[in-house]
Each structure stands twice: as C-alpha cells, then as structure tokens.
Design an enzyme around this catalytic site. Structure first.
Site, PDB file in Angstrom:
ATOM      1  N   LYS A   3     -11.105 -12.860 -16.713  1.00  0.00           N
ATOM      2  CA  LYS A   3     -10.954 -13.102 -18.080  1.00  0.00           C
ATOM      3  C   LYS A   3     -10.358 -14.372 -18.636  1.00  0.00           C
ATOM      4  O   LYS A   3     -11.211 -15.116 -19.194  1.00  0.00           O
ATOM      5  CB  LYS A   3     -10.389 -12.070 -19.104  1.00  0.00           C
ATOM      6  CG  LYS A   3     -10.857 -12.000 -20.539  1.00  0.00           C
ATOM      7  CD  LYS A   3     -11.976 -11.271 -20.725  1.00  0.00           C
ATOM      8  CE  LYS A   3     -12.322 -11.291 -21.978  1.00  0.00           C
ATOM      9  NZ  LYS A   3     -13.463 -10.153 -22.418  1.00  0.00           N
ATOM     10  N   ASP A  53     -17.873 -12.958 -22.950  1.00  0.00           N
ATOM     11  CA  ASP A  53     -18.253 -12.839 -21.578  1.00  0.00           C
ATOM     12  C   ASP A  53     -19.985 -13.182 -21.614  1.00  0.00           C
ATOM     13  O   ASP A  53     -20.213 -14.103 -20.721  1.00  0.00           O
ATOM     14  CB  ASP A  53     -17.895 -11.508 -20.765  1.00  0.00           C
ATOM     15  CG  ASP A  53     -16.669 -11.050 -20.905  1.00  0.00           C
ATOM     16  OD1 ASP A  53     -15.690 -12.035 -21.072  1.00  0.00           O
ATOM     17  OD2 ASP A  53     -16.250 -10.014 -20.759  1.00  0.00           O
ATOM     18  N   SER A  54     -20.612 -12.519 -22.584  1.00  0.00           N
ATOM     19  CA  SER A  54     -22.142 -12.961 -22.454  1.00  0.00           C
ATOM     20  C   SER A  54     -22.324 -14.302 -23.186  1.00  0.00           C
ATOM     21  O   SER A  54     -23.355 -14.889 -22.362  1.00  0.00           O
ATOM     22  CB  SER A  54     -22.901 -11.923 -23.165  1.00  0.00           C
ATOM     23  OG  SER A  54     -22.212 -11.755 -24.529  1.00  0.00           O
ATOM     24  N   CYS A  64       5.145  -6.405   1.714  1.00  0.00           N
ATOM     25  CA  CYS A  64       5.391  -4.923   1.820  1.00  0.00           C
ATOM     26  C   CYS A  64       4.955  -4.367   2.799  1.00  0.00           C
ATOM     27  O   CYS A  64       5.070  -4.721   3.870  1.00  0.00           O
ATOM     28  CB  CYS A  64       4.953  -4.406   0.251  1.00  0.00           C
ATOM     29  SG  CYS A  64       5.950  -2.877  -0.030  1.00  0.00           S
ATOM     30  N   TYR A  65       3.892  -3.188   2.534  1.00  0.00           N
ATOM     31  CA  TYR A  65       3.205  -2.757   3.839  1.00  0.00           C
ATOM     32  C   TYR A  65       2.737  -3.751   4.370  1.00  0.00           C
ATOM     33  O   TYR A  65       2.592  -3.783   5.929  1.00  0.00           O
ATOM     34  CB  TYR A  65       1.910  -1.879   3.080  1.00  0.00           C
ATOM     35  CG  TYR A  65       1.280  -1.049   4.274  1.00  0.00           C
ATOM     36  CD1 TYR A  65       1.737   0.168   4.619  1.00  0.00           C
ATOM     37  CD2 TYR A  65       0.304  -1.792   4.738  1.00  0.00           C
ATOM     38  CE1 TYR A  65       0.828   0.783   5.276  1.00  0.00           C
ATOM     39  CE2 TYR A  65      -0.689  -1.123   5.882  1.00  0.00           C
ATOM     40  CZ  TYR A  65      -0.187   0.295   5.979  1.00  0.00           C
ATOM     41  OH  TYR A  65      -0.902   0.963   7.103  1.00  0.00           O
ATOM     42  N   GLY A 111       0.945  -1.025  -0.074  1.00  0.00           N
ATOM     43  CA  GLY A 111       0.124   0.017   0.025  1.00  0.00           C
ATOM     44  C   GLY A 111       0.836   0.996  -0.056  1.00  0.00           C
ATOM     45  O   GLY A 111       2.026   1.232   0.176  1.00  0.00           O
ATOM     46  N   HIS A 142       7.916  -8.043  -3.892  1.00  0.00           N
ATOM     47  CA  HIS A 142       6.464  -8.174  -4.578  1.00  0.00           C
ATOM     48  C   HIS A 142       6.878  -9.545  -5.332  1.00  0.00           C
ATOM     49  O   HIS A 142       7.180  -9.381  -6.463  1.00  0.00           O
ATOM     50  CB  HIS A 142       6.168  -7.027  -5.371  1.00  0.00           C
ATOM     51  CG  HIS A 142       5.693  -5.792  -4.907  1.00  0.00           C
ATOM     52  ND1 HIS A 142       4.538  -5.625  -4.333  1.00  0.00           N
ATOM     53  CD2 HIS A 142       6.389  -4.552  -4.637  1.00  0.00           C
ATOM     54  CE1 HIS A 142       4.458  -4.507  -3.545  1.00  0.00           C
ATOM     55  NE2 HIS A 142       5.477  -3.851  -3.957  1.00  0.00           N
ATOM     56  N   GLU A 147       4.458 -11.129  -6.487  1.00  0.00           N
ATOM     57  CA  GLU A 147       3.508 -11.271  -7.739  1.00  0.00           C
ATOM     58  C   GLU A 147       3.706 -10.542  -9.056  1.00  0.00           C
ATOM     59  O   GLU A 147       3.284 -10.407 -10.053  1.00  0.00           O
ATOM     60  CB  GLU A 147       2.067 -10.488  -7.250  1.00  0.00           C
ATOM     61  CG  GLU A 147       2.183  -8.999  -7.175  1.00  0.00           C
ATOM     62  CD  GLU A 147       2.953  -8.370  -6.003  1.00  0.00           C
ATOM     63  OE1 GLU A 147       3.419  -9.276  -4.965  1.00  0.00           O
ATOM     64  OE2 GLU A 147       2.537  -7.115  -5.472  1.00  0.00           O
ATOM     65  N   GLY A 201     -22.036 -11.660 -28.706  1.00  0.00           N
ATOM     66  CA  GLY A 201     -21.145 -12.518 -29.433  1.00  0.00           C
ATOM     67  C   GLY A 201     -19.741 -12.300 -28.867  1.00  0.00           C
ATOM     68  O   GLY A 201     -18.726 -13.194 -29.238  1.00  0.00           O
ATOM     69  N   GLY A 202     -19.689 -11.527 -27.934  1.00  0.00           N
ATOM     70  CA  GLY A 202     -18.269 -11.649 -27.138  1.00  0.00           C
ATOM     71  C   GLY A 202     -18.379 -12.708 -26.226  1.00  0.00           C
ATOM     72  O   GLY A 202     -19.296 -13.433 -25.841  1.00  0.00           O
TER      73      GLY A 202
END
Ligand code: XMP
Length: 516
Positions: A373, A231-232, A85-86, A58, A173, A175, A228-229
């Site tokens: 995603k 996600d939907s 870290c923090y 942070g 870090h 990550e 058409g994407g």
C-alpha cells in the site's frame, strides 16, 4: 519482461507469521523482493536469478521428521543467504551444522551480546542491544566456515555467519519493531553483505510497468472501475499512461459516498488527469434497491449485485473490450497463494464487492500486484495524482451503507454525511497525526436530550478513529479530549437530527473497524 528490477531478493517462507513484515522491511530499504513458499517451483524462480535469499522463521522444528526444508538448488546457486529463526536453523543444518532440541524456550525480549563486532552484519550495531527472540532448538555445532557472531543469556548462538560464502543466520527477528537495531542488521545484510545497490524506485517501476502493460494489452481495449480509492486510481492512471484512451474508466456514483467525493473523483480524473471517464449517476437505482433493507449482509449483497449490473451495462457499450484493470495489491496476492494464511484471505472475501461475473470473459490487468500500500501511494504521487486521492483513507466498497445501522434513506445518508464531514474536518485541522481511518456512524438508537428550553429525542452518532498498519488489527486512536469535544459540539449544533455523540474505544479484535 517483468516489472521487477534486476537486483532482487527471494524470501523463502517456512510458514512465518512475519513473512510479509520481512518483505515490507526489505522494500523499505528500497530493495525489491518477493515471497515464495518453501516448496515453490524453484526452477521458475531460479531462472529469474534472485541476487540473495532470506529464509523466514516458522512454527516447526527442523528436527521433526516431516519438517519443511530448503530446496537444495538454492544452496547450489551460491548467493548470499540470511536465515531468520527457523531459517537460521535450517541453514545451519543444510550446511552441515548440528541442531539439538533446546532445554530453555526463549520467547520475547532479550539482550543480544555481539561477539564479532567486526562482522559486516553488525556494522553500526552496539555491543549490547535489545532483540525479539523466539527459539526452542539450538545450534550446537556450526557448519564449516561459520563463526559465532552473537549470543544471549540463554542462546549460545544467536547469530552466526560465513563471510566467504556470505551465508548468515540470526535466531532473533530483525524485522519486528522490538528489535532495536533490526533495520540496521537487515540493511547490512542487503547492502554490505549481498552488495545490492540497485534502488527499488517507483520512477523506474513506472517505465517497466508501462512496457509490461503494453505487452499484455497489445492493441486491445481495457475497462476499469474507479471507486475513488487510491488503488483503483493508481492502477487506472498507470494503465492510461500505457494505452491512453483505449482505457475507459467507469465511475459508478452509488450515492453512498462521503460529502464531496463523487465530485472530487470526476474532477480529478476527467479534468486534471484527462482520463477517458464515464461517470454513471446510479444514486436512485441503488437507493431504490436498498429501500427498507436493514440486514448488513443483505445490503452488501444488493450493492454488489447492482454494481455489477451497472458496470456490465457500461462495458457492453464499449465495443471490443477484452481487459479489466484491477488494483489488486501484493498482500492479496500472497494471501490467495499461501495456504497458511487462510484466515486472512477469508476476512477479505466479503470486502471484495467488485468481483465481476466470469461470463464477461475479461482478462485481468493487475499492474499493482507486486506492490504494498505505501508503495502504491508513492507511485500515485510519482504519477501526479492529487494529494487528496493519494492520501485518501480506506473506504469500504459499500460506502456509507455500512456506516448507517438500519435502513438507508436519503435523509439518514445526509445525517451521516454531515457528521462525517465534521469528523474529517476537525481531525485534519487539528494537526494530530492522521489516524488510519476516522469517520462517523449513524446508529438506530435515539435518546432524550435537552436543547435550550426544549426536550429533544434525537439520533445517536458514534465517532470511530483507529490506528492500524493494514486494517487487519487496529487500536482506537487516542485523540485529545479537546478535539473530541469540538467534534461532538459541532455535530450536535450543526446536524439537528443528532443530540448525542459517543466515541468508540474498542480495538480490533475483538471489534471490527466498521460497525455495520
Ligand atoms: P473491518 O470492519 O472488517 O474492516 O474491521 C477492515 C478494513 O476493511 C474495510 N472494509 C471494506 N473495504 N469493501 C472494502 O473495500 C468492504 O465491503 C469493506 N468492509 C470493510 C474497512 O473500512 C477497514 O479498512
């Protein structure tokens, strides 16, 4: 019953810019996790019994008078904790250690020297390796039971831990990519220290999600707008598994899709997946509404308005529909919840053309709201969606209208569609790693050229291909010159209205991905 598994990690967010990245890395290790602000209603979270905690970094110092602190109930839960870290300084302080303001600020690459090679945290990590540090303050006295595990040239305690209480801290870090063995360190914490074994798999997610959707929708009816994407598409398929043909999918063909797409969507959902699909041919309606409009914001507004109107008309034909299925993803959920990422949330709002008016009074079903995603794509594959839908590149809701600068006409749509199809075909055929997005833009510029013995005065088409992780930042894709040449040659030869092709070599920022 939630779609989350029994073994999971709660990430306590102290305002880190990397909180989402930590969550993605944990999920990549196939461990389920969720992010909570440090001042969340912890009684609710604790009720769900997280198996372990990760405290993020942070921007603050734990020594500031109003610094954010760790909820004491988390320590009392006696679960494994990794402070980053923090988070490490907060953990050290909360457990009785001493933190003092640092003399040297360290930021960036650093060499980590492991002092306790036998520590589970550093299993399979070499004695010296590169890490990404960021610290100002220093832990000078460790809490009782804690051991110093590693240091750097300027940071005497770069990692510490208490194997008994299973509380660990790292000042760097793990990550970020620049930390060479970051993934191993995170994995060691999750598997060896916290002992998490249950794998976060899409196959088991499906069963839990279906149960949850059934619980929510009961015997009701739901509606879903398919764009058409991916996600939907995945959201609709999952909900259809749960409630069958009590879900109606509406696909609005606004005439602004790429070549072949409208056909592909209908074929996939109606003929392959057998979803209850209403396809609305609204091409003329959208074109008429867009006639003569050049301003990009106005185009977006018109498309959004027409889309809602068409969707409402369809919804009105389904008696008793109470639920609306949406493919909202976890990053959107986090962004709308966490105050420190306001900028991210703001950039998104203009993208959400599909927002529906409140008077429709539909309750939301958002079965993907816990997923990233890449997990949605995995889920899509698991559900048997065709590859061309699962792997589809992100495509803006207002479609080709934002890739035609100036007025949208049937002729100009045809030009950009043909150029775009060539870009896609050549990149996909070449075997280069597919960029995040790649497409053609039709500009209003015209320039002089020569073809055979004739002088031409044709349109300028731009080609854009970018690499990105999330669309928030992007770099131009360094495509091989021979591939670019093939694209340019084909566009000029096969699309007679075009006589010049340029390649966009700007990153985002300062440019955006779309031109508009
Ligand atoms: P920009 O152009 O802002 O785009 O760099 C970032 C990402 O968002 C996509 N995009 C949209 N997606 N509706 C959408 O669903 C929209 O109106 C929209 N505008 C841009 C863009 O393709 C890129 O992936």
């Amino acid at each position: 019953m939630r779609a989350a598994p029994r073994e999971w990690v709660a990430i306590v967010d102290f305002g880190a810019q990397y909180a989402q990245l930590i969550a993605r890395r944990v999920r990549e290790e196939r461990v389920y996790c969720e992010i909570f602000p440090h001042d969340a209603a912890w009684e609710n979270v604790l009720e769900r019994e997280p198996s372990a905690y990760i405290l993020t970094g942070g921007p603050r110092s734990v020594l500031e008078p109003d610094a954010p602190h760790l909820d004491a109930r988390i320590l009392r839960a006696r679960k494994p904790i990794l402070g980053i870290c923090y988070g490490m300084q907060e953990l050290a302080q909360a457990c009785g250690g001493t933190v003092v303001p640092g003399v040297v600020r360290e930021y960036g690459r650093s060499e980590l020297i492991v002092d306790a090679a036998q520590s589970l945290l550093f299993l399979d990590v070499p004695g010296r390796s590169q890490v990404w540090m960021s610290h100002g303050d220093t832990v000078t006295a460790l809490p009782r039971g804690f051991l110093k595990l590693a240091h750097t040239a300027t940071c005497p305690v770069a990692a510490c831990g208490d194997p008994e209480s299973r509380r660990y801290g790292v000042q760097f870090h793990p990550e970020v990519r620049h930390t060479e063995h970051g993934r191993t360190i995170l994995r060691n914490f999750l598997r060896k220290i916290a002992g998490l074994r249950e794998l976060w798999e899409m196959s088991s997610f499906i069963d839990r999600a279906i149960e949850e959707i059934r619980g929510q929708v009961g015997t009701g009816r739901a509606i879903c707008a398919l764009s058409g994407g991916v996600d939907s598409a995945v959201a609709a398929t999952l909900v259809a598994r749960a409630i069958g043909d009590r879900l109606t999918c509406v696909f609005v063909d606004h005439g602004l899709l790429r070549a072949g797409e409208a056909h592909d969507v209908v074929a996939a959902f109606r003929d392959v997946l057998h979803l209850n699909l209403v396809a609305v041919d609204a091409r003329e309606r959208f074109l008429a509404a867009l006639a003569g409009v050049e301003d990009p914001e106005e185009k977006r507004a018109i498309i959004g308005r027409e889309f809602i109107a068409v969707f409402e008309e369809q919804a009105a034909r389904i008696p008793g529909v109470e639920f609306l299925v949406q493919g909202t993803l976890y990053p959107d959920v986090i962004e709308s919840k966490t105050p420190h990422s306001k900028s991210g949330a703001k950039i998104k709002t203009h993208h959400n053309v599909g927002g529906l008016p409140e008077h429709m009074n539909l309750r939301l079903v958002e079965p993907l709201r816990l997923l990233f995603k890449d997990e949605v794509r995995r889920l899509g594959r698991e559900l048997g969606l065709p590859a061309r839908i699962v792997n589809r590149q992100p495509f803006p809701g207002p479609g080709l209208a934002v890739r035609i600068l100036g007025a949208v006409t049937p002729e100009r749509l045809e030009v950009v569609r043909r150029a775009d199809a060539i870009v896609r075909e050549e990149i996909e055929r070449d075997g280069v790693e597919a960029p995040w997005q790649y497409f053609a833009i039709l500009t209003p510029l015209r320039s002089v050229g020569v073809m055979g013995d004739f002088r031409t005065y044709g349109n300028l088409v731009a080609v854009r291909a970018v690499t990105s992780d999330d669309g928030m930042t992007a770099d131009w894709a360094h495509l091989p010159p021979a591939l670019l040449q093939r694209i340019a040659t084909r566009i000029v030869n096969e699309v007679p209205e075009v006589n010049r092709v340029v390649y966009d070599v700007t990153s985002k920022p300062p440019a955006t991905i779309e031109w508009e």
